[in-house]
Write a protein that holds these residues in place. Structure first.
Motif, PDB file in Angstrom:
ATOM      1  N   ARG A 100       0.916  -1.182   0.019  1.00 26.44           N
ATOM      2  CA  ARG A 100      -0.078  -0.009   0.058  1.00 26.44           C
ATOM      3  C   ARG A 100       0.904   1.238  -0.030  1.00 26.44           C
ATOM      4  N   PRO A 101       0.441   2.312  -0.260  1.00 24.11           N
ATOM      5  CA  PRO A 101       1.115   3.585  -0.316  1.00 24.11           C
ATOM      6  C   PRO A 101       1.476   4.165   1.191  1.00 24.11           C
ATOM      7  N   TYR A 102       2.602   4.473   1.131  1.00 20.58           N
ATOM      8  CA  TYR A 102       2.992   5.214   2.526  1.00 20.58           C
ATOM      9  C   TYR A 102       3.710   6.406   2.345  1.00 20.58           C
ATOM     10  N   GLU A 103       3.185   7.493   2.609  1.00 18.46           N
ATOM     11  CA  GLU A 103       3.603   8.761   2.161  1.00 18.46           C
ATOM     12  C   GLU A 103       3.816   8.875   0.715  1.00 18.46           C
ATOM     13  N   THR A 104       4.933   9.051  -0.050  1.00 26.23           N
ATOM     14  CA  THR A 104       5.324   9.071  -1.287  1.00 26.23           C
ATOM     15  C   THR A 104       6.056   7.643  -1.632  1.00 26.23           C
ATOM     16  N   HIS A 105       6.036   6.622  -1.133  1.00 31.70           N
ATOM     17  CA  HIS A 105       6.537   5.435  -1.275  1.00 31.70           C
ATOM     18  C   HIS A 105       5.515   4.420  -1.172  1.00 31.70           C
ATOM     19  N   PHE A 106       5.991   3.211  -1.383  1.00 30.90           N
ATOM     20  CA  PHE A 106       5.180   1.914  -1.094  1.00 30.90           C
ATOM     21  C   PHE A 106       5.791   1.100   0.025  1.00 30.90           C
ATOM     22  N   ARG A 107       4.865   0.591   0.845  1.00 34.35           N
ATOM     23  CA  ARG A 107       5.336  -0.458   1.900  1.00 34.35           C
ATOM     24  C   ARG A 107       4.272  -1.636   2.119  1.00 34.35           C
ATOM     25  N   TYR A 108       4.722  -2.676   2.396  1.00 36.90           N
ATOM     26  CA  TYR A 108       3.937  -4.051   2.635  1.00 36.90           C
ATOM     27  C   TYR A 108       3.342  -3.690   4.186  1.00 36.90           C
ATOM     28  N   ALA A 109       2.289  -4.441   4.181  1.00 31.72           N
ATOM     29  CA  ALA A 109       1.336  -4.394   5.642  1.00 31.72           C
ATOM     30  C   ALA A 109       2.349  -4.615   6.704  1.00 31.72           C
ATOM     31  N   ASP A 110       3.360  -5.230   6.849  1.00 33.50           N
ATOM     32  CA  ASP A 110       4.218  -5.553   8.055  1.00 33.50           C
ATOM     33  C   ASP A 110       5.029  -4.217   7.987  1.00 33.50           C
ATOM     34  N   GLY A 111       5.007  -3.350   7.228  1.00 33.90           N
ATOM     35  CA  GLY A 111       6.256  -2.187   7.329  1.00 33.90           C
ATOM     36  C   GLY A 111       7.435  -2.311   6.613  1.00 33.90           C
ATOM     37  N   THR A 112       7.557  -3.487   5.842  1.00 36.21           N
ATOM     38  CA  THR A 112       8.684  -3.746   4.882  1.00 36.21           C
ATOM     39  C   THR A 112       8.544  -2.916   3.927  1.00 36.21           C
ATOM     40  N   TRP A 113       9.707  -1.973   3.627  1.00 32.90           N
ATOM     41  CA  TRP A 113       9.727  -1.013   2.321  1.00 32.90           C
ATOM     42  C   TRP A 113       9.600  -1.905   1.041  1.00 32.90           C
ATOM     43  N   PHE A 114       8.519  -1.539  -0.109  1.00 36.14           N
ATOM     44  CA  PHE A 114       8.547  -2.191  -1.287  1.00 36.14           C
ATOM     45  C   PHE A 114       8.864  -1.292  -2.275  1.00 36.14           C
ATOM     46  N   TYR A 115      10.115  -1.619  -2.957  1.00 29.53           N
ATOM     47  CA  TYR A 115      10.397  -0.760  -4.108  1.00 29.53           C
ATOM     48  C   TYR A 115      10.131  -1.501  -5.625  1.00 29.53           C
ATOM     49  N   PRO A 116       9.160  -1.052  -6.081  1.00 33.72           N
ATOM     50  CA  PRO A 116       9.031  -1.754  -7.341  1.00 33.72           C
ATOM     51  C   PRO A 116       9.798  -1.502  -8.576  1.00 33.72           C
ATOM     52  N   PHE A 117       9.951  -2.521  -8.911  1.00 28.62           N
ATOM     53  CA  PHE A 117      10.747  -2.721 -10.215  1.00 28.62           C
ATOM     54  C   PHE A 117      10.181  -3.584 -11.176  1.00 28.62           C
TER      55      PHE A 117
ATOM     56  N   HIS B 132      -6.586  -2.369  -2.405  1.00 30.43           N
ATOM     57  CA  HIS B 132      -5.497  -2.495  -3.233  1.00 30.43           C
ATOM     58  C   HIS B 132      -5.235  -1.145  -3.722  1.00 30.43           C
ATOM     59  N   LEU B 133      -4.000  -1.105  -4.373  1.00 26.00           N
ATOM     60  CA  LEU B 133      -3.281  -0.177  -5.140  1.00 26.00           C
ATOM     61  C   LEU B 133      -4.475   0.189  -6.424  1.00 26.00           C
ATOM     62  N   LEU B 134      -4.409   1.239  -6.781  1.00 22.98           N
ATOM     63  CA  LEU B 134      -5.359   1.639  -7.876  1.00 22.98           C
ATOM     64  C   LEU B 134      -4.793   3.078  -8.621  1.00 22.98           C
ATOM     65  N   SER B 135      -4.607   2.797  -9.910  1.00 25.42           N
ATOM     66  CA  SER B 135      -4.340   4.140 -10.756  1.00 25.42           C
ATOM     67  C   SER B 135      -4.729   3.724 -12.005  1.00 25.42           C
ATOM     68  N   ASN B 136      -4.248   4.847 -13.102  1.00 25.91           N
ATOM     69  CA  ASN B 136      -4.811   4.711 -14.391  1.00 25.91           C
ATOM     70  C   ASN B 136      -3.604   5.416 -15.346  1.00 25.91           C
ATOM     71  N   HIS B 137      -3.504   4.819 -16.399  1.00 25.46           N
ATOM     72  CA  HIS B 137      -2.385   5.009 -17.249  1.00 25.46           C
ATOM     73  C   HIS B 137      -2.760   5.687 -18.720  1.00 25.46           C
ATOM     74  N   GLN B 138      -2.036   6.882 -19.208  1.00 24.41           N
ATOM     75  CA  GLN B 138      -2.669   7.598 -20.397  1.00 24.41           C
ATOM     76  C   GLN B 138      -1.522   7.398 -21.365  1.00 24.41           C
ATOM     77  N   ILE B 139      -2.070   7.924 -22.679  1.00 20.22           N
ATOM     78  CA  ILE B 139      -1.285   8.012 -23.805  1.00 20.22           C
ATOM     79  C   ILE B 139      -0.909   9.207 -23.871  1.00 20.22           C
ATOM     80  N   VAL B 140      -1.826  10.495 -23.675  1.00 17.55           N
ATOM     81  CA  VAL B 140      -1.548  11.784 -24.013  1.00 17.55           C
ATOM     82  C   VAL B 140      -1.996  12.457 -22.741  1.00 17.55           C
ATOM     83  N   CYS B 141      -3.144  12.388 -22.214  1.00 17.15           N
ATOM     84  CA  CYS B 141      -3.926  13.179 -21.289  1.00 17.15           C
ATOM     85  C   CYS B 141      -3.671  12.297 -19.878  1.00 17.15           C
ATOM     86  N   PRO B 142      -2.862  12.855 -19.011  1.00 20.45           N
ATOM     87  CA  PRO B 142      -2.668  12.168 -17.650  1.00 20.45           C
ATOM     88  C   PRO B 142      -3.971  12.273 -16.872  1.00 20.45           C
TER      89      PRO B 142
END
Length: 507
Positions: A91-108, A264-274
């Motif tokens: 889930r989001p934590y401030e401007t980054h991501f963390r697992y529920a147990d507090g472990t940082w998640f860095y998406p690659f 769950h995490l949720l977002s949306n992806h654009q081609i031109v208009c963010p």
């Protein structure tokens, strides 16, 4: 039942007479004085399933309100603590991501759009490749894709047909069973599944579902997949190419938020208009862009994590979005990560079979994955995520800066030009010399010099601490310690080539 793992209750009952999606079966789960209601789904063969995702260990009781209004006896079950390799939902934590147990998640991440729509042998080959690759997130579509280098028919389709038309009220159980098996396997491998719910590259009519049909489809998706801890909801790939109105997309996002159950995490992806990332149901920023120098401003504006899920692909196809070099893709990863964001890989090398990783999976042949893994190792070795610390002059701060310029300096040629230029033209000049720099508190400071080939660079380190400094070659994947126990203004010797970073770590 075990913490952070799906718990299933199966109920036998007759096949629904009408919709096989809008079924009246649900579970009531009680724990520590709280109740959570979970909607179930019809899974075919006279079987209904209620799935629960326990985020806390301890004692639970539950009841199932089943088919035809039947209510089960209250059952009690103990939820055992998680195993070491399970960290819970991201889930989001401030401007980054963390697992529920507090472990940082860095998406690659990586992209394999039609991964789940290939024959079993190709899917197995893709899993074998992912097992050796550095990626912990994959973008993939629910619906099959029809586009260049991707014209094959899928083994199954999401719905059955009624009178020659896709019937969203009749899910194809073989399709959903197969998709589930892929998501489960990814979860076992520690890979997040960024599930693309809609896209425009269609030859079968799935991109033309009516608004009402789309809601039925989303209803089944959330009932059936909502308890999977590794699923992210991506509303669409290039949503602005589709016929839905903005109001429709906002309603889809609201529906997912309301019916998900676990956030769950949720977002949306654009081609031109963010997409409007201030949307309250949107958990993170998702961009398709090759203009990467000022992403830190997006993070600052929306105060959410940022993913560049498409910044062009390493490959050699005729289309410019799919023929950048391995070095260029690695350079873009570093540029994004140094600003506190995260990036996604893709590969589009032609071969005789026209099996391109970006579309069908299979094998990776590019040069970037190993270097992306090198970057991941570095970031995961830090005490926390990077926050951008470079200069980032905005339009507002530029106006304040202009007001503060002393009168005697206003006649200098450079200053005179800056004062009369509109922001759109002055931005580059105002940010001249802007460095890609990040830090983890005062423990770690980093800089990435990108395409610049400096023979030395200046580092301003806190005077109250001592730091060891190493030079990193992002392509050769080398780390060389060049200074020890330094602080204050430090001059760091550099090799005068592209793709060099510097890392200072507190002793």
């Amino acid at each position: 039942m075990r913490q952070y793992e799906i718990f299933e209750v199966k109920i036998q009952g007759e096949e629904p007479k009408g919709s096989q999606v809008e079924v009246d079966v649900k579970g009531r789960f009680f724990h520590n004085g709280t109740e959570q209601i979970v909607r179930g789904f019809y899974a075919g063969e006279d079987t209904y399933i209620v799935r629960f995702y326990p985020e806390e260990a301890g004692s639970y009781t539950y009841q199932i309100e089943g088919v035809a209004g039947a209510v089960s006896e209250e059952a009690c079950i103990e939820c055992k603590p998680t195993e070491k390799n399970r960290h819970g939902m991201v889930r989001p934590y401030e401007t980054h991501f963390r697992y529920a147990d507090g472990t940082w998640f860095y998406p690659f991440g990586t992209t394999v759009y039609a991964f789940s729509h290939q024959e079993d042998e190709r899917v197995a080959e893709t899993f074998e490749t992912l097992a050796e690759a550095p990626f912990n997130k994959i973008r993939m579509c629910v619906f099959p894709k029809h586009y260049d280098y991707n014209h094959n028919e899928p083994p199954y389709y999401a719905f059955e047909k009624t009178e020659g038309k896709w019937d969203v009220h009749k899910p194809c159980m073989a399709f959903w069973d197969r998709l589930e098996s892929h998501i489960r396997k990814l979860d076992e491998m520690g890979i997040q599944c960024d599930l693309i719910l809609f896209h425009p590259y269609d030859n079968w009519g799935f991109s033309k579902l009516s608004r009402e049909e789309a809601f039925v489809y989303l209803d089944y998706v959330t009932r059936r997949l909502g308890a999977f801890p590794n699923v992210w909801w991506s509303l669409a790939n290039e949503y602005d190419l589709m016929d839905y109105e903005m109001e429709d997309w906002e309603c889809f996002a609201q529906f997912l938020h309301d019916h998900d159950g676990w956030g769950h995490l949720l977002s949306n992806h654009q081609i031109v208009c963010p997409w409007d990332f201030s949307n309250p149901n949107t958990t993170h920023i998702c961009h398709q862009t090759s203009e990467l120098d000022f992403l830190s401003g997006q993070i600052r504006k929306f105060q959410k994590p940022l993913m560049v899920d498409e910044c062009c692909y390493e490959g050699n196809i005729p289309w410019d979005w799919g023929n950048i070099s391995g070095f260029e893709l690695v350079h873009r990863f570093w540029t994004v990560c140094m600003q506190g964001g995260y990036c996604t890989h893709g590969e589009t090398y032609l071969n005789e079979e026209e099996v391109l990783w970006w579309s069908k999976g299979g094998k990776l042949v590019g040069e970037s994955p190993a270097r992306i893994g090198f970057l991941r190792e570095i970031l995961e070795s830090l005490p926390g995520p990077l926050t951008f610390s470079g200069r980032d002059i905005t339009e507002e701060s530029f106006e304040q800066m202009k007001k503060a310029i002393p009168e005697e300096a206003r006649q200098e040629p450079f200053v005179k030009l800056m004062l009369k230029l509109p922001w759109e033209e002055a931005r580059g000049m105002a940010n001249a010399g802007r460095e890609m720099a990040g830090n983890c508190g005062d423990d770690v400071y980093m800089k990435y010099y990108g395409r610049h080939r400096k023979s030395s660079g200046m580092f301003a380190l806190p005077k109250e601490n001592r730091y060891d400094v190493e030079v990193i070659d992002v392509w050769e994947m080398t780390r060389t310690k060049v200074l020890e126990q330094v602080n204050g203004e430090v001059q760091v010797p550099l090799p005068g080539k592209e793709g060099i970073a510097v890392l200072a770590r507190k002793r």
